[in-house]
Design a protein around this motif. Structure first.
Motif, mmCIF file in Angstrom:
data_model
loop_
_atom_site.group_PDB
_atom_site.id
_atom_site.type_symbol
_atom_site.label_atom_id
_atom_site.label_comp_id
_atom_site.label_asym_id
_atom_site.label_seq_id
_atom_site.Cartn_x
_atom_site.Cartn_y
_atom_site.Cartn_z
ATOM 1 N N SER A 119 0.834 -1.204 0.000
ATOM 2 C CA SER A 119 0.000 0.000 0.000
ATOM 3 C C SER A 119 0.870 1.256 0.000
ATOM 4 O O SER A 119 2.027 1.228 0.421
ATOM 5 C CB SER A 119 -0.883 0.045 1.245
ATOM 6 O OG SER A 119 -1.847 -0.975 1.184
ATOM 7 N N ALA A 120 0.255 2.360 -0.434
ATOM 8 C CA ALA A 120 0.971 3.641 -0.531
ATOM 9 C C ALA A 120 1.634 4.020 0.789
ATOM 10 O O ALA A 120 2.828 4.319 0.829
ATOM 11 C CB ALA A 120 0.009 4.739 -0.976
ATOM 12 N N ILE A 154 -0.499 4.504 -6.221
ATOM 13 C CA ILE A 154 0.646 4.678 -5.333
ATOM 14 C C ILE A 154 1.735 5.486 -6.008
ATOM 15 O O ILE A 154 2.323 6.392 -5.436
ATOM 16 C CB ILE A 154 1.290 3.308 -5.010
ATOM 17 C CG1 ILE A 154 0.362 2.450 -4.198
ATOM 18 C CG2 ILE A 154 2.623 3.490 -4.333
ATOM 19 C CD1 ILE A 154 1.017 1.187 -3.710
ATOM 20 N N LEU A 155 1.994 5.121 -7.244
ATOM 21 C CA LEU A 155 3.117 5.723 -7.959
ATOM 22 C C LEU A 155 2.864 7.205 -8.168
ATOM 23 O O LEU A 155 3.746 8.035 -8.013
ATOM 24 C CB LEU A 155 3.292 5.026 -9.307
ATOM 25 C CG LEU A 155 3.478 3.518 -9.206
ATOM 26 C CD1 LEU A 155 3.496 2.895 -10.578
ATOM 27 C CD2 LEU A 155 4.759 3.197 -8.468
ATOM 28 N N LEU A 156 1.622 7.530 -8.502
ATOM 29 C CA LEU A 156 1.274 8.919 -8.785
ATOM 30 C C LEU A 156 1.348 9.788 -7.536
ATOM 31 O O LEU A 156 1.667 10.967 -7.616
ATOM 32 C CB LEU A 156 -0.146 8.999 -9.375
ATOM 33 C CG LEU A 156 -0.264 8.446 -10.792
ATOM 34 C CD1 LEU A 156 -1.732 8.307 -11.189
ATOM 35 C CD2 LEU A 156 0.465 9.356 -11.775
ATOM 36 N N SER A 186 -1.565 5.831 -16.360
ATOM 37 C CA SER A 186 -0.149 5.844 -16.700
ATOM 38 C C SER A 186 0.071 5.964 -18.204
ATOM 39 O O SER A 186 -0.517 5.227 -18.983
ATOM 40 C CB SER A 186 0.506 4.562 -16.228
ATOM 41 O OG SER A 186 0.181 4.340 -14.895
ATOM 42 N N SER A 187 0.942 6.871 -18.579
ATOM 43 C CA SER A 187 1.345 6.984 -19.973
ATOM 44 C C SER A 187 2.639 6.211 -20.158
ATOM 45 O O SER A 187 3.339 5.899 -19.192
ATOM 46 C CB SER A 187 1.555 8.448 -20.328
ATOM 47 O OG SER A 187 2.668 8.922 -19.604
ATOM 48 N N ARG A 193 10.015 5.703 -16.695
ATOM 49 C CA ARG A 193 10.850 6.164 -15.585
ATOM 50 C C ARG A 193 10.891 5.158 -14.430
ATOM 51 O O ARG A 193 11.699 5.291 -13.529
ATOM 52 C CB ARG A 193 10.311 7.497 -15.050
ATOM 53 C CG ARG A 193 10.333 8.616 -16.067
ATOM 54 C CD ARG A 193 9.934 9.935 -15.423
ATOM 55 N NE ARG A 193 10.784 10.260 -14.281
ATOM 56 C CZ ARG A 193 10.432 11.091 -13.303
ATOM 57 N NH1 ARG A 193 9.257 11.681 -13.327
ATOM 58 N NH2 ARG A 193 11.252 11.322 -12.302
ATOM 59 N N LEU A 194 9.973 4.206 -14.434
ATOM 60 C CA LEU A 194 9.850 3.309 -13.285
ATOM 61 C C LEU A 194 10.619 2.012 -13.483
ATOM 62 O O LEU A 194 10.496 1.382 -14.531
ATOM 63 C CB LEU A 194 8.372 2.972 -13.049
ATOM 64 C CG LEU A 194 7.448 4.158 -12.842
ATOM 65 C CD1 LEU A 194 5.998 3.698 -12.866
ATOM 66 C CD2 LEU A 194 7.767 4.864 -11.537
#
Ligand code: C2E
Ligand code: CA
Ligand code: CA
Ligand code: CA
Length: 277
Positions: A119-120, A154-156, A186-187, A193-194
């Motif tokens: 989780s975030a 989470i990533l955002l 997600s683009s 980048r991940l």
């Protein structure tokens, strides 16, 4: 009509009050569950195109004193809101690493990877990387067998912190899968980048696959994205052969879903493997 309106309002208040009470009760029960560790990890098999097991996803189960289950779809969001996800996450990491250690000492399971959901709030703890590293070291597990599932949300939330933590953990050998892929925003640019190793196609697209052209277009796009980023791709929620075969045709050769196995306790999971062998 006015009278009915007032009654309607009173009814609405009562409903809201019931909702609030139920939530408070669940929160209290969850606190107790954390103290008493009323959780268990279940394991759902992941397979390759030949049906051979490549790994499993760990899915948490809350088993109450009376033996009844509370769905993670219900209590994980509450755990996230209340911060209880942190002690739950610590338990999860420890329990998962202990299991992976047992798998590594067993010829039947030594090759399997284990994916856990993060989780975030867990990821953004300042000492998250240390916690993972300590766990891997103290159990003496192969970090290459551990996979962390993150969602786009989470990533955002905090992209720079996320990337730096992912890089640190990747350096240790740990891998990342992007869960529920296709449901966020997600683009391609952003995915580049991940430091991911896998995209996981959300089950909603798998369910639409056979019947719905839209589902097919989305799945094809995801598979194309994965291949252009040189990422592995797995589909979740695969329930029948038609879906599985369609996925294979589109170029996806890793599957997870009821067709191959339900989530189950460790002992039953191991027993289900020996049937395949
Ligand atoms: P998820 O990570 O997307 O997990 C996949 C869910 O789909 C699981 O539900 C799994 O049991 C279910 N599933 C698997 N195969 C099939 C299938 O063929 N058909 C259908 N209809 N469903 C299938 P589950 O175990 O109820 O978990 C729900 C969600 O709760 C998970 O979604 C995840 O977001 C969260 N969750 C579960 N365990 C954990 C955990 O340990 N930590 C955290 N942070 N979240 C967890
Ligand atoms: Ca997952
Ligand atoms: Ca998922
Ligand atoms: Ca999901």
């Amino acid at each position: 009509a006015k009278q009915a309106g007032r009654n309607g309002m009173r009814f609405f208040d009562q409903q809201m009050q019931d909702t609030i009470n139920a939530r408070a009760k669940l929160e209290e029960a969850l606190r107790m569950a954390v103290e008493q560790k009323q959780f268990e990890l279940y394991f759902q098999i992941q397979v390759d195109q030949f049906g051979a097991a490549t790994g499993a996803e760990a899915l948490i189960r809350w088993i109450q004193e009376d033996g009844s289950f509370v769905s993670p779809a219900r209590f994980i969001p509450l755990a996230e809101e209340t911060g209880l996800i942190l002690p739950i996450g610590d338990w999860l990491l420890d329990t998962a690493c202990a299991q992976l250690k047992r798998w590594q000492n067993d010829p039947k399971t030594e090759h399997l990877t284990l994916a856990i959901n993060i989780s975030a709030a867990q990821l953004h703890q300042w000492d998250f990387c240390q916690k993972v590293e300590e766990c891997v070291e103290s159990y003496g597990i192969n970090p290459q067998r551990l996979k962390l599932e993150l969602t786009e949300g989470i990533l955002l939330a905090n992209i720079e912190d996320t990337i730096s933590k992912m890089q640190k953990l990747k350096f240790l050998g740990i891998r990342f899968s992007l869960d529920d892929f296709g449901t966020g925003y997600s683009s391609l640019q952003y995915l580049k980048r991940l430091p991911l190793s896998q995209l996981k196609i959300d089950q909603s697209f798998v369910h639409d696959l056979v019947s719905n052209n839209n589902g097919q277009a989305i799945v094809s796009t995801i598979i194309a994205m994965a291949s252009s980023l040189q990422l592995d791709v797995i589909a979740e929620g695969v329930e029948n052969m038609a879906q599985r075969n369609y996925l294979e045709q589109l170029g996806c050769s890793r599957y997870q879903g009821y067709l191959f196995g339900r989530p189950m306790p460790a002992a039953a999971f191991r027993a289900s493997l020996s049937q395949c062998l």
